[in-house]
Every structure is written in C-alpha cells, then in structure tokens.
Motif scaffolding. Structure first.
Motif, short mmCIF file in Angstrom:
data_model
loop_
_atom_site.label_atom_id
_atom_site.label_comp_id
_atom_site.label_asym_id
_atom_site.label_seq_id
_atom_site.Cartn_x
_atom_site.Cartn_y
_atom_site.Cartn_z
N ALA A 34 0.74 -1.08 0.15
CA ALA A 34 -0.19 0.22 0.00
C ALA A 34 0.87 1.16 -0.08
N LEU A 35 2.02 1.27 0.82
CA LEU A 35 2.84 2.30 0.80
C LEU A 35 4.26 1.88 1.25
N GLN A 36 5.25 2.66 0.92
CA GLN A 36 6.49 2.48 1.26
C GLN A 36 7.06 3.91 1.45
N ALA A 37 7.94 3.87 2.42
CA ALA A 37 8.74 5.31 2.63
C ALA A 37 10.00 5.04 3.33
N LEU A 49 3.07 5.77 -2.76
CA LEU A 49 1.59 5.41 -2.54
C LEU A 49 1.47 4.52 -3.67
N ALA A 50 1.03 3.43 -3.42
CA ALA A 50 0.56 2.33 -4.28
C ALA A 50 1.27 2.39 -5.62
N GLY A 51 2.79 2.39 -5.48
CA GLY A 51 3.83 2.28 -6.06
C GLY A 51 4.30 3.50 -7.01
N LYS A 52 3.65 4.65 -6.65
CA LYS A 52 3.95 5.86 -7.33
C LYS A 52 4.38 7.01 -6.37
N PRO A 53 5.38 7.70 -6.45
CA PRO A 53 5.87 8.62 -5.50
C PRO A 53 4.62 9.57 -5.26
N LEU A 54 4.52 9.97 -3.94
CA LEU A 54 3.38 10.57 -3.38
C LEU A 54 3.26 12.10 -4.04
N THR A 55 4.53 12.66 -4.16
CA THR A 55 4.39 14.02 -4.82
C THR A 55 4.02 14.06 -6.17
N GLY A 107 7.60 9.76 18.10
CA GLY A 107 7.58 10.23 16.73
C GLY A 107 6.60 9.58 15.85
N LYS A 108 5.65 8.94 16.66
CA LYS A 108 4.52 7.95 15.87
C LYS A 108 3.64 9.15 14.91
N SER A 109 3.20 10.37 15.64
CA SER A 109 2.44 10.98 14.94
C SER A 109 2.93 11.81 13.71
N THR A 110 4.55 12.12 14.13
CA THR A 110 5.11 12.73 12.92
C THR A 110 5.34 11.99 11.88
N LEU A 111 5.45 10.60 12.06
CA LEU A 111 5.81 9.75 10.95
C LEU A 111 4.36 9.51 10.18
N LEU A 112 3.32 9.52 10.79
CA LEU A 112 2.14 9.41 10.23
C LEU A 112 1.74 10.56 9.24
N ARG A 113 2.09 11.65 9.88
CA ARG A 113 1.90 13.01 9.13
C ARG A 113 2.95 12.94 8.02
N ALA A 114 3.99 12.49 8.02
CA ALA A 114 5.02 12.67 6.89
C ALA A 114 4.44 11.75 5.84
N ILE A 115 4.15 10.69 5.98
CA ILE A 115 3.82 9.72 5.05
C ILE A 115 2.21 9.88 4.61
N ALA A 116 1.64 10.87 5.10
CA ALA A 116 0.33 11.39 4.63
C ALA A 116 0.58 12.50 3.62
N GLY A 117 1.73 13.12 3.55
CA GLY A 117 2.09 14.42 2.86
C GLY A 117 1.94 15.51 3.47
N LEU A 118 1.51 15.46 4.99
CA LEU A 118 0.99 16.87 5.67
C LEU A 118 2.26 17.09 6.53
N GLN A 119 3.39 16.66 6.61
CA GLN A 119 4.64 16.99 7.04
C GLN A 119 5.78 17.07 6.38
N ARG A 120 6.59 18.22 6.01
CA ARG A 120 7.89 18.44 5.17
C ARG A 120 8.59 17.15 5.67
N TYR A 121 9.42 16.44 4.98
CA TYR A 121 10.57 15.66 5.16
C TYR A 121 11.51 15.34 4.38
N ASP A 122 12.81 14.83 4.58
CA ASP A 122 13.89 14.55 3.72
C ASP A 122 13.64 12.94 3.31
N GLY A 123 13.39 12.59 2.19
CA GLY A 123 13.23 11.40 1.85
C GLY A 123 12.26 11.11 0.75
N SER A 124 11.67 9.92 0.70
CA SER A 124 10.59 9.68 -0.61
C SER A 124 9.61 8.63 0.22
N VAL A 125 8.34 9.03 -0.28
CA VAL A 125 7.52 8.17 -0.03
C VAL A 125 6.43 7.65 -1.45
#
Length: 252
Positions: free
Chosen positions: A3-6, A61-67, A41-59
């Motif tokens: 479903a998601l990889q981050a 979603l369903a095999g396609k970059p979240l951005t 850091g649980k909530s911070t992680l969840l917000r990051a993978i939801a695209g609601l928090q800035r992060y360095d890295g990549s997410v």
C-alpha cells in the motif's frame, strides 16, 4: 504491491530532528498499528507519510511517488484522520461527514445520491446517524470522535491513516472501531493507526514499534520477537499473555 513504502531520512522541526533514518512498508489489505512511548515520533511519521509534514526522503503510494499524485486523486487514495481536529464546530455532523466525499465530485458540484448513501452508511457504521443534524461543537468527545471516524470512512480510500482514533471512545466503541478496521481490511483496504492502547494494537496484523524517533521493530503482534521488543521499549514490567485466543499487554 504494498500500500505504501517510505524512506524518511529526517523530519526536522524547530531545529530538532524528530524522526530519522526510517524505512517503512505498509502491507496491502492489512491493519498496521504504530505504537511507542510518548514522544517516540509516531504522529510525526504518520503526518509525513500522509504528505502533511515536510520531510527529507521519499514516499511511494501504491507504487507511485506521493508527490506525483494530483491532489484530488491522492485524496481518493489516502484518507486521513488526525488528533483533535478543529475548525468544523459550526457544521452539522452530517455536513462534516459529507466533507469526506469532496474528492469524489467536481469542484462546487452538489452531493450526488451516491454521496448521500456513502455518508449515511458511514454514520450508521459508527452509530452517529442519530445526531446528524447536531452541530459538531455540541457533541461530547466520544460522539465527536465517532463523527470524525465516519468522515474518514466516507472517503472510502484504499489506504486510511488514523492518529489515535480511539481517543474519547469507551471500550464498547473501541471494539466497534476494531470491527470496522477488520471489515475494511476484509474488503481489500489498508488501515494504519497510531495507538496508545497496546492491548488493541496487539490485535492488528502488523505492528510497528517506535522509540526515540526511529523504528526499532516491525513484525506480527503474535511473534515472540515482537513481545521482546515491546518489553525492551516499555519496560520489563510489561506482561504479554494470550487470553481466550487474543494477545493482551498488562502492567505487572
């Protein structure tokens, strides 16, 4: 496909790294519970993978970059429920839940019969239909939480992220929430929830344990390695046992 990889290299807020060096895979059609002490850091992680928090890295979603997901399509793919959400107190409960249908219709288009049916079904599933005409601000904490749960269910997204969805819910309604999560998983959807209730997190399909801004263990809640990791993080006084076929966590 998952479903998601981050891969979250870092989330930095106010000059401080809240999470770092995280690799996370959310399996498809499974319920994943994220647990850990306060400040892990649980909530911070969840917000990051939801695209609601800035992060360095990549997410992905369903095999396609979240951005690369257009915002409306992403909103149909990923539903979000945060902690203590505000700003809708003057809306009726029905209108709050109808907000979950916005990604499914054109801009400024009125709700369709399908939207109304989805809202009624979602509110019925959280036992909140009876107060559909009441203002959100007039509801108790538990009632409000059930309306917000209905809103996220009304989106009907393949992936649902929920931060402490059991807040303000009494034990019977916590059990109802767990049944809803199981129903969605049985239908092929994926559910991710940050939980403080370890005894309920142990009922999930997949458990992610965090401490000090990092993931320290992932695995099945029934695995002995998962139980050992929980005791390392929460302390040796945590007793994990199986009662009537379910794993529970109790302080000694």
């Amino acid at each position: 496909m998952n479903a998601l990889q981050a891969r979250i290299e870092r989330v930095r807020i106010d000059g401080r790294d809240l999470i770092s060096d995280i690799e996370l895979t959310i399996p498809q059609a499974r319920w994943t519970a994220i647990v850990g002490p306060n400040g892990a850091g649980k909530s911070t992680l969840l917000r990051a993978i939801a695209g609601l928090q800035r992060y360095d890295g990549s997410v992905q979603l369903a095999g396609k970059p979240l951005t690369e997901w257009p915002s409306r399509e992403r909103a149909r793919q990923l539903a979000w429920m945060g902690q203590q959400e505000t700003g809708a107190d003057d809306l009726t409960a029905h209108d709050v839940v109808m907000l979950g249908r916005l990604p499914h219709r054109p801009w400024l288009a009125p709700p369709t019969d399908a939207d109304h049916a989805a809202v009624q079904a979602a509110m019925a599933s959280t036992q909140s239909w009876a107060w559909r005409e009441r203002r959100l601000g007039s509801l108790s904490g538990g009632e409000r939480q059930r309306v917000l749960l209905a809103r996220v269910l009304a989106v009907d997204a393949p992936l649902t992220l929920m931060d402490e969805p059991l807040a303000h819910l009494d034990p019977p309604h916590q059990a109802d929430w767990m049944a809803l999560a199981r129903t969605r998983v049985a239908a092929g959807h994926s559910v991710v929830s940050v939980l403080h209730e370890l005894h309920l997190a142990l009922q999930a399909d997949h458990l992610v344990l965090m401490a000090d801004g990092q993931i320290v263990h992932t695995g099945a809640p029934a695995d002995a390695a998962t139980h050992d990791a929980l005791r390392r993080v929460f302390g040796p006084s945590l007793h994990i046992a199986q009662i009537e076929g379910r794993w529970v966590a109790l302080p000694l």
